[in-house]
Design a protein around this motif. Structure first.
Motif, PDB file in Angstrom:
ATOM      1  N   UNK A 100      38.008  75.767   8.084  1.00 51.60           N
ATOM      2  CA  UNK A 100      37.082  76.574   7.291  1.00 51.60           C
ATOM      3  C   UNK A 100      36.801  77.871   8.044  1.00 51.60           C
ATOM      4  N   UNK A 101      36.874  78.985   7.356  1.00 51.65           N
ATOM      5  CA  UNK A 101      36.594  80.287   7.979  1.00 51.65           C
ATOM      6  C   UNK A 101      35.511  81.006   7.162  1.00 51.65           C
ATOM      7  N   UNK A 102      34.282  80.566   7.290  1.00 54.30           N
ATOM      8  CA  UNK A 102      33.224  81.096   6.419  1.00 54.30           C
ATOM      9  C   UNK A 102      33.006  82.600   6.550  1.00 54.30           C
ATOM     10  N   UNK A 103      33.242  83.152   7.725  1.00 52.96           N
ATOM     11  CA  UNK A 103      32.970  84.583   7.923  1.00 52.96           C
ATOM     12  C   UNK A 103      34.060  85.452   7.291  1.00 52.96           C
ATOM     13  N   UNK A 104      35.318  85.100   7.513  1.00 47.96           N
ATOM     14  CA  UNK A 104      36.397  85.857   6.870  1.00 47.96           C
ATOM     15  C   UNK A 104      36.286  85.707   5.351  1.00 47.96           C
ATOM     16  N   UNK A 105      35.852  84.539   4.926  1.00 45.03           N
ATOM     17  CA  UNK A 105      35.670  84.305   3.486  1.00 45.03           C
ATOM     18  C   UNK A 105      34.648  85.263   2.862  1.00 45.03           C
ATOM     19  N   UNK A 106      33.708  85.745   3.669  1.00 44.35           N
ATOM     20  CA  UNK A 106      32.719  86.715   3.145  1.00 44.35           C
ATOM     21  C   UNK A 106      33.419  87.978   2.631  1.00 44.35           C
ATOM     22  N   UNK A 107      34.544  88.316   3.267  1.00 43.48           N
ATOM     23  CA  UNK A 107      35.302  89.492   2.793  1.00 43.48           C
ATOM     24  C   UNK A 107      35.907  89.214   1.421  1.00 43.48           C
ATOM     25  N   UNK A 108      36.328  87.958   1.205  1.00 41.41           N
ATOM     26  CA  UNK A 108      36.932  87.602  -0.092  1.00 41.41           C
ATOM     27  C   UNK A 108      35.884  87.582  -1.196  1.00 41.41           C
ATOM     28  N   UNK A 109      34.738  86.977  -0.936  1.00 37.49           N
ATOM     29  CA  UNK A 109      33.722  86.899  -1.992  1.00 37.49           C
ATOM     30  C   UNK A 109      33.099  88.266  -2.265  1.00 37.49           C
ATOM     31  N   UNK A 110      32.936  89.058  -1.202  1.00 39.10           N
ATOM     32  CA  UNK A 110      32.321  90.373  -1.396  1.00 39.10           C
ATOM     33  C   UNK A 110      33.329  91.475  -1.665  1.00 39.10           C
ATOM     34  N   UNK A 111      34.610  91.142  -1.666  1.00 40.45           N
ATOM     35  CA  UNK A 111      35.630  92.181  -1.821  1.00 40.45           C
ATOM     36  C   UNK A 111      36.919  91.657  -2.414  1.00 40.45           C
ATOM     37  N   UNK A 112      38.036  92.131  -1.858  1.00 39.27           N
ATOM     38  CA  UNK A 112      39.347  91.799  -2.421  1.00 39.27           C
ATOM     39  C   UNK A 112      40.151  90.930  -1.457  1.00 39.27           C
ATOM     40  N   UNK A 113      40.859  89.940  -2.019  1.00 41.51           N
ATOM     41  CA  UNK A 113      41.769  89.107  -1.241  1.00 41.51           C
ATOM     42  C   UNK A 113      43.163  89.263  -1.841  1.00 41.51           C
ATOM     43  N   UNK A 114      44.051  89.852  -1.079  1.00 40.81           N
ATOM     44  CA  UNK A 114      45.412  90.073  -1.584  1.00 40.81           C
ATOM     45  C   UNK A 114      46.191  88.760  -1.530  1.00 40.81           C
ATOM     46  N   UNK A 115      46.755  88.369  -2.654  1.00 38.16           N
ATOM     47  CA  UNK A 115      47.435  87.065  -2.707  1.00 38.16           C
ATOM     48  C   UNK A 115      48.935  87.169  -2.453  1.00 38.16           C
ATOM     49  N   UNK A 116      49.456  88.385  -2.358  1.00 33.31           N
ATOM     50  CA  UNK A 116      50.879  88.560  -2.032  1.00 33.31           C
ATOM     51  C   UNK A 116      51.028  89.671  -0.999  1.00 33.31           C
ATOM     52  N   UNK A 117      50.556  89.367   0.213  1.00 34.42           N
ATOM     53  CA  UNK A 117      50.597  90.346   1.295  1.00 34.42           C
ATOM     54  C   UNK A 117      51.637  89.904   2.321  1.00 34.42           C
ATOM     55  N   UNK A 118      52.554  90.821   2.661  1.00 32.30           N
ATOM     56  CA  UNK A 118      53.699  90.458   3.502  1.00 32.30           C
ATOM     57  C   UNK A 118      53.837  91.396   4.697  1.00 32.30           C
ATOM     58  N   UNK A 119      54.608  90.955   5.691  1.00 33.45           N
ATOM     59  CA  UNK A 119      55.009  91.853   6.776  1.00 33.45           C
ATOM     60  C   UNK A 119      56.490  92.158   6.639  1.00 33.45           C
TER      61      UNK A 119
ATOM     62  N   UNK B 105      56.475  85.150   6.528  1.00 35.30           N
ATOM     63  CA  UNK B 105      56.483  86.424   5.796  1.00 35.30           C
ATOM     64  C   UNK B 105      55.091  86.835   5.306  1.00 35.30           C
ATOM     65  N   UNK B 106      54.277  85.850   4.987  1.00 34.94           N
ATOM     66  CA  UNK B 106      52.947  86.128   4.412  1.00 34.94           C
ATOM     67  C   UNK B 106      51.906  86.384   5.492  1.00 34.94           C
ATOM     68  N   UNK B 107      51.021  87.333   5.229  1.00 30.71           N
ATOM     69  CA  UNK B 107      49.887  87.563   6.131  1.00 30.71           C
ATOM     70  C   UNK B 107      48.613  87.718   5.301  1.00 30.71           C
ATOM     71  N   UNK B 108      47.470  87.338   5.898  1.00 30.87           N
ATOM     72  CA  UNK B 108      46.214  87.553   5.181  1.00 30.87           C
ATOM     73  C   UNK B 108      45.917  89.041   5.059  1.00 30.87           C
ATOM     74  N   UNK B 109      45.291  89.428   3.975  1.00 27.20           N
ATOM     75  CA  UNK B 109      44.779  90.796   3.843  1.00 27.20           C
ATOM     76  C   UNK B 109      43.560  90.747   2.927  1.00 27.20           C
ATOM     77  N   UNK B 110      42.420  91.099   3.509  1.00 25.49           N
ATOM     78  CA  UNK B 110      41.162  91.085   2.762  1.00 25.49           C
ATOM     79  C   UNK B 110      40.403  92.370   3.070  1.00 25.49           C
ATOM     80  N   UNK B 111      39.592  92.820   2.123  1.00 23.46           N
ATOM     81  CA  UNK B 111      38.835  94.053   2.343  1.00 23.46           C
ATOM     82  C   UNK B 111      37.556  94.039   1.535  1.00 23.46           C
ATOM     83  N   UNK B 112      36.483  94.514   2.173  1.00 23.34           N
ATOM     84  CA  UNK B 112      35.178  94.587   1.521  1.00 23.34           C
ATOM     85  C   UNK B 112      34.589  95.965   1.786  1.00 23.34           C
ATOM     86  N   UNK B 113      33.837  96.490   0.852  1.00 23.22           N
ATOM     87  CA  UNK B 113      33.194  97.772   1.110  1.00 23.22           C
ATOM     88  C   UNK B 113      33.024  98.579  -0.158  1.00 23.22           C
ATOM     89  N   UNK B 114      32.545  99.831  -0.007  1.00 25.14           N
ATOM     90  CA  UNK B 114      32.230 100.651  -1.180  1.00 25.14           C
ATOM     91  C   UNK B 114      33.448 100.853  -2.079  1.00 25.14           C
TER      92      UNK B 114
END
Ligand SMILES: [Ca+2]
Length: 509
Positions: A52-71, A326-335
């Motif tokens: 469980x990663x409750x803090x990183x999850x705050x970025x998902x609930x308050x912002x965007x979670x990319x579901x197809x993010x790659x390197x 290939x997949x990496x997390x990418x989340x962002x929160x903000x104005x």
């Protein structure tokens, strides 16, 4: 004659208009939190079955979670060069663990010239001193988990007592606290964790020491239809976790599958405990922004430098272009970022530099190969977004005897080409999401019209992408790799003692 209602509407409009103007004038701050080797499937917002990663999850609930993010090259140093330049490895000069040429143009230089106060704190791992940052404090090479040494401007180094993850977070907050207040800021806050050999803090060891972590369904993968590179790799749970990874001897008498199961648990307990430190750090930064009233004008993004195998395909580490690598997390929160949104467009690490610039209201230079994700963050669906991803890994044999390969991923299929072995693998990602069945393995199956046609189509797509991204095979041969190591040397840096976090940040002035 204006009635009361329309007067009120006018007032409301002018307030709204004024507010819009104020926002337009005040450019957002950007904090980019980066971790090293953090698997997307070790984040609860991504559906983790292991933690469980409750803090990183705050970025998902308050912002965007990319579901197809790659390197574009799943390995540490090349990924960091791509992050800065927005370019593939073949153009930015960092295909493997070689030194990045700091005189090259990159995103921090543009943000700095564009009026941002720029900072780099934590793991850098590009072999040269950071450029384009007003203040920086970085680990030498991989850095140490405990009592780490940091490099600061002026060829100097200092040490700080404690655990690297907590220290890096605190350095980031101290950097924010001491920043000039008359400018927007851009901070790259880069954690070393959860990189191997996974040395967590005591509080996180406690959290995981008695946990039994579920095994992935492909832990016992026998590589049956994929003989080209997987059988010879040396990043397996079964054979390639050593005493320094496991930290203890296995219980007496354990062998065969039971021993592998034990190794998997040991590995995951420490790995996930390290992840928890990173998660704590994200929470601390978000709390700081809330407390200081900075949250509403600060964009916080989180990602990792490469994918990672949590026992998937029997592996740990990254490198291979199969989905966990290939997949990496990418989340962002903000104005301006739509809360709770899940953009599903194909995005890649070449897009990060253009995104930072676009969010800062600055032009994206021609040399960058990615595309700004700002429209996706706003919840828009731009026409003609890419629907395939091009990948290329060079470091062969590298640390784990991982064969060099390139490939393409579409919404439904993947083609991998091990170019030194002249071997292809093709997967149907819809019906075989764990990539167990190579459609080209069996000649009769490969000869079926629809499979043969798909093979032709994907090879053509690779050619098209190579042309688009200007990959003419530069660095395909290891004799052409640039010289100079991302791991140093740092021996000529002058030691300026043991410091507190605040004193260490003061040395970055
Ligand atoms: Ca890494």
């Amino acid at each position: 004659m204006m009635n009361q209602r329309s007067t009120l509407r006018l007032v409301a409009l002018s307030v709204l208009f004024g507010a819009t103007l104020a926002v337009a004038k005040e450019r957002p701050n950007i904090i980019f939190i980066f971790s090293d080797d953090h698997a997307e499937h070790a984040i609860s917002a991504y559906g983790s079955k292991v933690n469980q990663t409750p803090q990183i999850d705050r970025l998902a609930t308050g912002g965007a979670r990319f579901s197809n993010s790659f390197v574009t090259n799943s390995i540490c140093t090349p990924s960091r060069a791509t992050l800065l330049t927005g370019q593939y490895s073949h153009l930015n000069g960092v295909p493997v663990f070689n030194r990045f040429d700091g005189s090259r143009d990159h995103v921090a230089k543009h943000l700095q010239a564009g009026g941002y106060h720029t900072g780099m704190v934590g793991k850098w791992h590009l072999g040269s001193d950071p450029t384009g940052f007003d203040r920086w404090i970085v680990l030498p090479g991989q850095g140490a988990y405990w009592d780490p040494t940091f490099l600061v401007p002026g060829t100097r180094k200092l040490s700080i007592k404690g655990h690297c993850t907590d220290i890096t977070t605190d350095l980031g907050i101290e950097w924010l606290e001491t920043r000039p207040k008359d400018k927007p800021f851009f901070l790259m806050l880069h954690q070393k964790a959860p990189h191997r050999q996974w040395q967590p803090t005591e509080r996180h060891v406690e959290m995981f020491k008695d946990k039994v972590i579920p095994e992935p369904e492909t832990l016992w993968d026998d590589y049956a239809t994929r003989p080209a590179a997987l059988p010879e790799n040396r990043q397996t749970i079964a054979r390639n976790l050593y005493r320094r990874d496991l930290k203890q001897e296995p219980p007496a008498g354990l062998e065969g599958k039971e021993l592998v199961k034990w190794k998997y648990q040991r590995y995951m307990q420490d790995y996930l405990a390290c992840v928890q430190g990173v998660d704590d750090g994200v929470g601390k930064v978000l709390d700081y922004l809330d407390d200081k009233g900075l949250a509403e004008n600060t964009i916080v993004m989180y990602s990792a430098d490469n994918g990672w195998y949590l026992g998937d395909l029997g592996l740990y580490d990254k490198r291979f272009m199969y989905e966990p690598g290939l997949r990496v997390p990418l989340l962002a929160r903000g104005p301006g970022i739509k809360a709770g949104s899940v953009p599903d467009q194909f995005v890649a690490n070449i897009d990060l530099a253009p995104t930072f610039l676009d969010l800062a209201g600055l032009p994206v230079p021609e040399f960058m190969q990615g595309r700004s994700l700002a429209p996706l963050l706003r919840g828009e669906s731009p026409a003609e977004w890419r629907d395939t991803i091009y990948y290329r890994y060079y470091h062969d044999p590298g640390h784990h005897n991982t064969a060099a390969h390139l490939g393409v991923r579409t919404a439904t299929h993947k083609l991998i080409f091990y170019w030194k072995k002249d071997a292809y693998e093709m997967f149907d990602l819809i019906n075989d999401p764990t990539e167990q069945h190579n459609l080209l393995f069996d000649e009769a199956e490969a000869g079926k019209p629809e499979i043969a046609a798909m093979f032709v189509e994907l090879k053509a797509e690779i050619k098209r992408l190579q042309k688009q991204f200007k990959d003419d095979g530069q660095y395909a041969d290891s004799s052409t790799w640039p010289r100079g190591s991302a791991d140093g040397p740092f021996g000529h840096y002058q030691q300026i003692g043991e410091k507190s976090v605040a004193d260490a940040i003061a040395e970055t002035e």
